[in-house]
Structures are given as structure tokens and as C-alpha cells.
Design a protein around this motif. Structure first.
Motif, PDB file in Angstrom:
ATOM      1  N   THR A  25      11.834 -15.086 -29.463  1.00  0.00           N
ATOM      2  CA  THR A  25      13.293 -15.281 -29.512  1.00  0.00           C
ATOM      3  C   THR A  25      13.636 -16.359 -30.531  1.00  0.00           C
ATOM      4  O   THR A  25      14.543 -16.192 -31.354  1.00  0.00           O
ATOM      5  N   LYS A  28      13.014 -15.053 -34.077  1.00  0.00           N
ATOM      6  CA  LYS A  28      14.060 -14.095 -34.469  1.00  0.00           C
ATOM      7  C   LYS A  28      15.334 -14.822 -34.867  1.00  0.00           C
ATOM      8  O   LYS A  28      15.961 -14.500 -35.879  1.00  0.00           O
ATOM      9  N   ASN A  29      15.725 -15.815 -34.050  1.00  0.00           N
ATOM     10  CA  ASN A  29      16.961 -16.555 -34.328  1.00  0.00           C
ATOM     11  C   ASN A  29      16.882 -17.321 -35.642  1.00  0.00           C
ATOM     12  O   ASN A  29      17.829 -17.313 -36.432  1.00  0.00           O
ATOM     13  N   LYS A  32      16.941 -14.848 -38.615  1.00  0.00           N
ATOM     14  CA  LYS A  32      18.278 -14.291 -38.833  1.00  0.00           C
ATOM     15  C   LYS A  32      19.150 -15.305 -39.575  1.00  0.00           C
ATOM     16  O   LYS A  32      19.826 -14.977 -40.554  1.00  0.00           O
ATOM     17  N   PHE A  38      11.250 -11.587 -39.909  1.00  0.00           N
ATOM     18  CA  PHE A  38      10.586 -12.010 -38.673  1.00  0.00           C
ATOM     19  C   PHE A  38       9.410 -11.084 -38.397  1.00  0.00           C
ATOM     20  O   PHE A  38       9.555  -9.863 -38.420  1.00  0.00           O
ATOM     21  N   ASP A  40       6.377 -10.378 -35.555  1.00  0.00           N
ATOM     22  CA  ASP A  40       5.809 -10.657 -34.237  1.00  0.00           C
ATOM     23  C   ASP A  40       4.329 -10.256 -34.289  1.00  0.00           C
ATOM     24  O   ASP A  40       3.999  -9.079 -34.135  1.00  0.00           O
ATOM     25  N   TYR A  78      13.718  -1.994 -38.828  1.00  0.00           N
ATOM     26  CA  TYR A  78      14.916  -2.580 -38.224  1.00  0.00           C
ATOM     27  C   TYR A  78      15.740  -1.524 -37.492  1.00  0.00           C
ATOM     28  O   TYR A  78      16.023  -0.471 -38.038  1.00  0.00           O
ATOM     29  N   ARG A  82      19.911  -1.914 -31.748  1.00  0.00           N
ATOM     30  CA  ARG A  82      19.367  -2.967 -30.887  1.00  0.00           C
ATOM     31  C   ARG A  82      19.377  -4.326 -31.597  1.00  0.00           C
ATOM     32  O   ARG A  82      19.217  -5.366 -30.966  1.00  0.00           O
ATOM     33  N   PHE A  84      17.237  -5.597 -33.794  1.00  0.00           N
ATOM     34  CA  PHE A  84      15.983  -6.278 -34.140  1.00  0.00           C
ATOM     35  C   PHE A  84      14.944  -5.305 -34.666  1.00  0.00           C
ATOM     36  O   PHE A  84      15.130  -4.090 -34.622  1.00  0.00           O
ATOM     37  N   TYR A  85      13.859  -5.873 -35.177  1.00  0.00           N
ATOM     38  CA  TYR A  85      12.779  -5.056 -35.718  1.00  0.00           C
ATOM     39  C   TYR A  85      11.966  -4.467 -34.569  1.00  0.00           C
ATOM     40  O   TYR A  85      11.690  -5.147 -33.581  1.00  0.00           O
ATOM     41  N   GLU A  86      11.591  -3.195 -34.712  1.00  0.00           N
ATOM     42  CA  GLU A  86      10.787  -2.551 -33.678  1.00  0.00           C
ATOM     43  C   GLU A  86       9.438  -2.130 -34.257  1.00  0.00           C
ATOM     44  O   GLU A  86       9.317  -1.861 -35.448  1.00  0.00           O
ATOM     45  N   GLU A  95       7.786   0.203 -29.351  1.00  0.00           N
ATOM     46  CA  GLU A  95       8.304  -1.124 -28.988  1.00  0.00           C
ATOM     47  C   GLU A  95       8.283  -1.374 -27.468  1.00  0.00           C
ATOM     48  O   GLU A  95       7.885  -2.455 -27.031  1.00  0.00           O
TER      49      GLU A  95
END
Ligand code: DC
Length: 235
Positions: A25, A28-29, A32, A38, A40, A78, A82, A84-86, A95
Motif C-alpha cells: 500500500t 503504491k501510494n 502514484k 510500482f 510488487d 494496469y 481497480r 492498480f497494476y495486476e 491477481e
């Protein structure tokens, strides 16, 4: 015209820490806000784990024949709905599947295999070659980007992390027992920190962020202050 200043001012940000302490989280923030990519890295270990489960490949087989990993293609795309990146495994969106308890139970053992780490670290380093990446994981500041301009090491009490993960799974309609989640977190902490291959440890030059009693907003604000300080110093 290419703006050399903005290209050279981009930094890589490494966020490491224990399972379920909100690394994703926060990453991601920050990404952005800075307009960075980002990544993961845990999702990549989870995707490899899912592949091995789907294809009934025992872990010993991967160690004996690491070329098997060559069949695994992982991408992040992306999703504008939703926001965000999946994660995609060989072209399929996985995801949600990679967050299941079945994958969670096996992923620490898969990520302890040196051959798997070598395979994924090479991909991660390639993704960060041009800077402008926020990557979260366990070995980002120590192994993947040892020269990252900003390294953050996150932690929080296991009970708080278990509560957050439990609520996240509930929201997704995945029903599990809180004690099972807590047990899984403790077990993963233990495996991640004591494994031989790139154990989870704080890089010497990382800043510790204990978010046990911080809101997501407070964490993001603090980390962004750090990031902007580093970027400013490069100007
Ligand atoms: O961040 P996560 O809980 O989704 O990560 C899943 C597992 O992958 C976790 O048990 C540790 C491992 N992992 C790792 O060994 N190295 C990374 N860079 C990221 C994750």
C-alpha cells in the motif's frame, strides 16, 4: 525534446519488511504520487508458486532443473477500473489467485530456493534499470537494488499485521480464521528471516518505519517527505 534533468533525477525506492505490514500500500501510494512504476516483487514469488501448484511440479524438481522456470512469464498490467497494476502469469490475470491461502502457505518455501531467486532478481533488476521504480519485498535494499537512493524497512506487531490481512481477505470474500492468518504470518516471518538465500534483513542504510500505530496517510506523507528530500538533493 528530452528533459535530461527529470530523467536523471529519478530514483529507485526499495521498501522491505515483514509480511502484511502494508509495504504494498505504501509503495503504491508513493509511486502514484511521484509518477513512478510500482512493482510488487512478492507477487512475482507468488506467481511462480501458483505455476508450480498448477503444474504439479515438486520443489526439488525446480532445484534439479531450473530451466523449468523459463516457461514462466510474469507481467504487471494496469487495470483502470481497480486503479492498480495486476499480476499476469503466462497471459492470465492471477491477481486474486496468488493471494489465496494455498499460495500463501507454500510461497515462503518457494522463495527460499536460490534458483527461483536468481531467476526473479534478474527480472527485477531489469525493471529498475532506468530508475523511477518503487519496489517492495524482502531483499530489495540488500540484493535487488543495493544502490537504491532510498531504502525503507517496514515493520509492525504480528497481531496487527494478522488483523489487517484477515480483514483484507474477508473483504475479498475469502473466509479464513484469524488464528490461521496469525500463525501463517509468524511462520513466514520465521522462514523469511532465517532462510539461507537472501534472508529478510534491514539494509544498513535503510530507514525503519514501524507503522503499528500509524494511518496509511501518515506513512505515505512521511515516506514522501523522505523521497522528496533525496530527489531534491540530486538537483
Ligand atoms: O510480500 P508477500 O507477502 O506477498 O510475499 C510473498 C512471499 O514471497 C513471502 O513469504 C516472502 C517472499 N518474498 C521474498 O522472499 N522476496 C521478495 N523480494 C518478496 C517476497
Amino acid at each position: 525534446m528530452i528533459c535530461l534533468t527529470s530523467v536523471s533525477n529519478k530514483i529507485n525506492i526499495a521498501i522491505d519488511g515483514h509480511s502484511s505490514c502494508g509495504k504494498g500500500t505504501l509503495a503504491k501510494n508513493i509511486a502514484k504520487e511521484l509518477g513512478y512504476l510500482f512493482i510488487d516483487s512478492g507477487a512475482m514469488y507468488r506467481a511462480v508458486t501458483l505455476y508450480l501448484i498448477q503444474n504439479n511440479i515438486p520443489l526439488e524438481e525446480v532445484q534439479a532443473d531450473p530451466a523449468l522456470l523459463g516457461y514462466i512469464k510474469i507481467k504487471f498490467l494496469y487495470d483502470s477500473d481497480r486503479g492498480f497494476y495486476e499480476t499476469y502469469l503466462n497471459g492470465v490475470n492471477v491477481e486474486d489467485e496468488i493471494r489465496s491461502m494455498q499460495v500463501s502457505k507454500l510461497v515462503s518455501n518457494v522463495s527460499a530456493i536460490q534458483e527461483v531467486r536468481t531467476f526473479l532478481v534478474a527480472k527485477q533488476q531489469e525493471m529498475g534499470r532506468n530508475k523511477g521504480v518503487v519496489m517492495d519485498g524482502r531483499d530489495i535494499g540488500t540484493v535487488v537494488f543495493p544502490d537504491a537512493e532510498l531504502k525503507i524497512f517496514m515493520t509492525a506487531a504480528p497481531e496487527i499485521r494478522a488483523k489487517r490481512r484477515y480483514e483484507e481477505l474477508q473483504k475479498k470474500g475469502i473466509h479464513v480464521n484469524y488464528q490461521e492468518v496469525l500463525h501463517n504470518i509468524r511462520e513466514r516471518d520465521h522462514i523469511d528471516s532465517t532462510r539461507e538465500a537472501s534472508p529478510l534483513k534491514k539494509a544498513e542504510d535503510a530507514i525503519t518505519l514501524d507503522n503499528s500505530s500509524m494511518t496509511k496517510y501518515e506513512q505515505a506523507r512521511l515516506a514522501l517527505q523522505w523521497a522528496k528530500g533525496v530527489i531534491q538533493a540530486l538537483v
